[in-house]
Design a protein around this motif. Sequence first.
Motif, PDB file in Angstrom:
ATOM      1  N   SER A   1      37.996  33.663  49.387  1.00 56.75           N
ATOM      2  CA  SER A   1      37.826  34.789  50.318  1.00 56.75           C
ATOM      3  C   SER A   1      38.967  34.910  51.315  1.00 56.75           C
ATOM      4  O   SER A   1      38.865  35.675  52.270  1.00 56.75           O
ATOM      5  CB  SER A   1      36.502  34.631  51.093  1.00 56.75           C
ATOM      6  N   LYS A   2      40.048  34.194  51.112  1.00 56.64           N
ATOM      7  CA  LYS A   2      41.079  34.087  52.144  1.00 56.64           C
ATOM      8  C   LYS A   2      41.771  35.401  52.497  1.00 56.64           C
ATOM      9  O   LYS A   2      42.317  35.546  53.594  1.00 56.64           O
ATOM     10  CB  LYS A   2      42.130  33.060  51.719  1.00 56.64           C
ATOM     11  N   MET A   3      41.764  36.383  51.588  1.00 55.03           N
ATOM     12  CA  MET A   3      42.435  37.655  51.883  1.00 55.03           C
ATOM     13  C   MET A   3      41.505  38.662  52.543  1.00 55.03           C
ATOM     14  O   MET A   3      41.916  39.777  52.856  1.00 55.03           O
ATOM     15  CB  MET A   3      43.018  38.244  50.595  1.00 55.03           C
ATOM     16  N   ASN A   4      40.246  38.281  52.757  1.00 53.97           N
ATOM     17  CA  ASN A   4      39.285  39.199  53.366  1.00 53.97           C
ATOM     18  C   ASN A   4      39.326  39.055  54.885  1.00 53.97           C
ATOM     19  O   ASN A   4      38.807  38.093  55.435  1.00 53.97           O
ATOM     20  CB  ASN A   4      37.875  38.907  52.844  1.00 53.97           C
ATOM     21  N   HIS A   5      39.963  40.001  55.549  1.00 53.48           N
ATOM     22  CA  HIS A   5      40.082  39.956  57.000  1.00 53.48           C
ATOM     23  C   HIS A   5      40.360  41.365  57.515  1.00 53.48           C
ATOM     24  O   HIS A   5      40.411  42.324  56.733  1.00 53.48           O
ATOM     25  CB  HIS A   5      41.194  38.989  57.427  1.00 53.48           C
ATOM     26  N   SER A   6      40.535  41.485  58.812  1.00 56.08           N
ATOM     27  CA  SER A   6      40.648  42.805  59.436  1.00 56.08           C
ATOM     28  C   SER A   6      41.909  43.567  59.027  1.00 56.08           C
ATOM     29  O   SER A   6      41.986  44.773  59.224  1.00 56.08           O
ATOM     30  CB  SER A   6      40.625  42.661  60.963  1.00 56.08           C
ATOM     31  N   LYS A   7      42.888  42.880  58.442  1.00 56.92           N
ATOM     32  CA  LYS A   7      44.132  43.535  58.043  1.00 56.92           C
ATOM     33  C   LYS A   7      44.296  43.585  56.528  1.00 56.92           C
ATOM     34  O   LYS A   7      45.384  43.873  56.034  1.00 56.92           O
ATOM     35  CB  LYS A   7      45.332  42.797  58.655  1.00 56.92           C
TER      36      LYS A   7
ATOM     37  N   ARG B   1      34.384  42.053  55.586  1.00 57.83           N
ATOM     38  CA  ARG B   1      33.614  40.895  56.038  1.00 57.83           C
ATOM     39  C   ARG B   1      32.908  40.187  54.887  1.00 57.83           C
ATOM     40  O   ARG B   1      32.290  39.145  55.080  1.00 57.83           O
ATOM     41  CB  ARG B   1      32.586  41.328  57.102  1.00 57.83           C
ATOM     42  N   HIS B   2      32.964  40.768  53.697  1.00 59.92           N
ATOM     43  CA  HIS B   2      32.323  40.195  52.521  1.00 59.92           C
ATOM     44  C   HIS B   2      33.368  39.657  51.547  1.00 59.92           C
ATOM     45  O   HIS B   2      34.561  39.908  51.703  1.00 59.92           O
ATOM     46  CB  HIS B   2      31.439  41.240  51.835  1.00 59.92           C
ATOM     47  N   SER B   3      32.894  38.939  50.543  1.00 58.77           N
ATOM     48  CA  SER B   3      33.802  38.268  49.612  1.00 58.77           C
ATOM     49  C   SER B   3      33.953  38.966  48.269  1.00 58.77           C
ATOM     50  O   SER B   3      34.977  38.830  47.609  1.00 58.77           O
ATOM     51  CB  SER B   3      33.337  36.822  49.375  1.00 58.77           C
ATOM     52  N   LEU B   4      32.938  39.681  47.833  1.00 57.16           N
ATOM     53  CA  LEU B   4      33.006  40.330  46.522  1.00 57.16           C
ATOM     54  C   LEU B   4      31.937  41.402  46.402  1.00 57.16           C
ATOM     55  O   LEU B   4      31.006  41.467  47.204  1.00 57.16           O
ATOM     56  CB  LEU B   4      32.837  39.317  45.394  1.00 57.16           C
ATOM     57  N   VAL B   5      32.113  42.237  45.377  1.00 52.77           N
ATOM     58  CA  VAL B   5      31.084  43.195  44.959  1.00 52.77           C
ATOM     59  C   VAL B   5      30.585  42.721  43.597  1.00 52.77           C
ATOM     60  O   VAL B   5      31.381  42.323  42.735  1.00 52.77           O
ATOM     61  CB  VAL B   5      31.642  44.629  44.848  1.00 52.77           C
TER      62      VAL B   5
ATOM     63  N   VAL C   1      31.147  46.159  25.093  1.00 51.96           N
ATOM     64  CA  VAL C   1      31.405  47.022  26.257  1.00 51.96           C
ATOM     65  C   VAL C   1      31.863  46.163  27.439  1.00 51.96           C
ATOM     66  O   VAL C   1      31.585  44.979  27.510  1.00 51.96           O
ATOM     67  CB  VAL C   1      30.140  47.820  26.668  1.00 51.96           C
ATOM     68  N   GLN C   2      32.547  46.799  28.355  1.00 51.09           N
ATOM     69  CA  GLN C   2      32.918  46.193  29.625  1.00 51.09           C
ATOM     70  C   GLN C   2      32.968  47.281  30.687  1.00 51.09           C
ATOM     71  O   GLN C   2      33.322  48.430  30.393  1.00 51.09           O
ATOM     72  CB  GLN C   2      34.296  45.509  29.575  1.00 51.09           C
ATOM     73  N   LEU C   3      32.599  46.920  31.916  1.00 48.72           N
ATOM     74  CA  LEU C   3      32.794  47.791  33.073  1.00 48.72           C
ATOM     75  C   LEU C   3      33.962  47.259  33.875  1.00 48.72           C
ATOM     76  O   LEU C   3      34.047  46.049  34.118  1.00 48.72           O
ATOM     77  CB  LEU C   3      31.541  47.817  33.952  1.00 48.72           C
ATOM     78  N   PHE C   4      34.850  48.152  34.295  1.00 53.47           N
ATOM     79  CA  PHE C   4      35.969  47.765  35.155  1.00 53.47           C
ATOM     80  C   PHE C   4      35.988  48.690  36.367  1.00 53.47           C
ATOM     81  O   PHE C   4      36.039  49.917  36.219  1.00 53.47           O
ATOM     82  CB  PHE C   4      37.305  47.882  34.409  1.00 53.47           C
ATOM     83  N   PHE C   5      35.942  48.104  37.552  1.00 55.75           N
ATOM     84  CA  PHE C   5      36.005  48.901  38.778  1.00 55.75           C
ATOM     85  C   PHE C   5      36.976  48.215  39.735  1.00 55.75           C
ATOM     86  O   PHE C   5      36.739  47.099  40.189  1.00 55.75           O
ATOM     87  CB  PHE C   5      34.626  49.022  39.425  1.00 55.75           C
ATOM     88  N   ASP C   6      38.069  48.900  40.005  1.00 52.34           N
ATOM     89  CA  ASP C   6      39.105  48.368  40.888  1.00 52.34           C
ATOM     90  C   ASP C   6      38.739  48.688  42.328  1.00 52.34           C
ATOM     91  O   ASP C   6      38.823  49.834  42.755  1.00 52.34           O
ATOM     92  CB  ASP C   6      40.453  48.985  40.513  1.00 52.34           C
ATOM     93  N   ASN C   7      38.323  47.673  43.086  1.00 50.03           N
ATOM     94  CA  ASN C   7      37.809  47.854  44.432  1.00 50.03           C
ATOM     95  C   ASN C   7      38.723  47.187  45.454  1.00 50.03           C
ATOM     96  O   ASN C   7      39.669  46.485  45.104  1.00 50.03           O
ATOM     97  CB  ASN C   7      36.406  47.242  44.524  1.00 50.03           C
ATOM     98  N   LEU C   8      38.417  47.395  46.722  1.00 50.43           N
ATOM     99  CA  LEU C   8      39.133  46.678  47.772  1.00 50.43           C
ATOM    100  C   LEU C   8      38.875  45.183  47.643  1.00 50.43           C
ATOM    101  O   LEU C   8      39.784  44.362  47.799  1.00 50.43           O
ATOM    102  CB  LEU C   8      38.684  47.171  49.156  1.00 50.43           C
ATOM    103  N   LEU C   9      37.632  44.827  47.358  1.00 50.58           N
ATOM    104  CA  LEU C   9      37.241  43.430  47.199  1.00 50.58           C
ATOM    105  C   LEU C   9      37.353  42.998  45.745  1.00 50.58           C
ATOM    106  O   LEU C   9      37.425  43.819  44.830  1.00 50.58           O
ATOM    107  CB  LEU C   9      35.791  43.231  47.644  1.00 50.58           C
TER     108      LEU C   9
END
Length: 505
Positions: free
Chosen positions: A259-265, A418-422, A443-451
């Motif tokens: 989770s190290k990249m999850n921060h206010s910036k 503030r979270h680690s993953l979806v 099948v596979q689902l792929f969703f490119d998210n912020l997290l």
Amino acid sequence: MIQFDQQHQLPLLIVIITTSLYFAARKSSKSSSLEDDSSSNKKRREHRLSFTSVGLGIGSFPPTANVKEPIINTAIYFRNHTECPSNQAVVDSIILPLLEYVRLSTVPDLHNRICRSTDGKEKINPNDLIRELNIDGDKALLNKCIVDHCQDTLGEGRGDLPWWEILIIRNSNSSAPSACVLRFHHVIGDGLALVAAFNKLLTTEDGKEIQSPISFKSGASKKKRGKKGILSILWSLVEATGHCLTLAATKYDDDTVFSKMNHSKMKHSGNREAVIFPTVSLDFIKKLKTAAGVTVNDVLMTAVSQAIHDYCKLQNDTVLAEKGSDVQCRGLLPVGFPRNEDELKDSSTAFRNMWCMVSCDIGVGCKDIQDRLKHIHAKTTEMKEKPRAYMQLKIQNGLGPYVPVSAGQQTVFDTFSRHSLVLTNVPGPSDTVCFAGKKVEGVQLFFDNLLTQVDLISYAGKVFGNIIFDAEQLPESEVFGKLYLQALVELAKRLNVGVPAEIEQ
């Protein structure tokens, strides 16, 4: 006149907001049941976009986060290029039926919150909704190609086409699969709407219609809520409203290597990778859930949580070592709301965004896998018993329109960062099906998210899954698939459930 000091202002505000939303929902429910004889008013209402849909179209995050369009990518795999359907078969069997739906044959007008006709086009050319790529390689190259195109735009700059397409990737390597990728901008609708629509287009191998894997009935939950008194209901809604309104101000997840990249910036680097999980038997997962007295979702979440725990240990993570079971690592879980059969059959109302995100601690700090499973089961049970998802959706659509766009985007960013993953889990067809007349192998689902995002989907008695993440965030990430599988094997041994031979190997 009664005056409230600062510590009482937030609880009072929460009570006021909750009460307003509750009675507004009751009023809306009653008014929606009344027939409107005005065809023009009915038409406007059917084309109206919810605030959730508009937000997805405008962009859920501030521009500084560098997150592009929210696009649902569903990859459908075929044995090889000769078993991949032709463009004409895709047009006839898939695209033309989909163009009967309003949101799939129009373009979102986000400013006016409606869907409009495409400019200057009396009829959409269905071939314009197909893109074709040719590759020569193995399945790993195919998956890399899919991930590399996850963020290809579906909005402006495509000649005013509807915001979806089918990307056909033909692999000239006859011993490797090809794929059709169904790409839909999230403004069109949520995963449940897409599943319901595509169920009508897929067939069994002998050409028959398939049974829907998702039940949209909500009678059981209504019956349970009906036993509570009005004060009990209001109190639970107040608690849920307070939870939702303060989620964007909660403590950041602990700074583990995961989770190290999850921060206010935090910022989307634009460089994504995916690790495909080993495919496992759904029957095996169901045996685990029965032995433990939990749900399929609990079992799969436990495997993901254990994989994150073991990954952190392999990376000699000091935060996990110091905090142990006190480590905070939360997932955002998309929750879809039921809709009735009439809505799903109506081309103007079938596609909607009736969903929200709910926060759930996934117990990454737990040392024992059975303790982890108990922790997750308790958390998901709490999610079902408390109306947090219900209030989150009401807040999104009830208060959202009155919040400046930039403030709304910042709130979403503050919540996500503030979270680690979806983590998503979608049930697919239970039997083997055909797409445009060709047998679907996987099948596979792929969703490119912020997290970082984990997407799981069941199909034909198997569970497929992947984790997609910032390429700069997780070193030695290829181990995730192995750790996920090892977690399921360990859980089976602890529950005295037999492990399938193909997994043992």
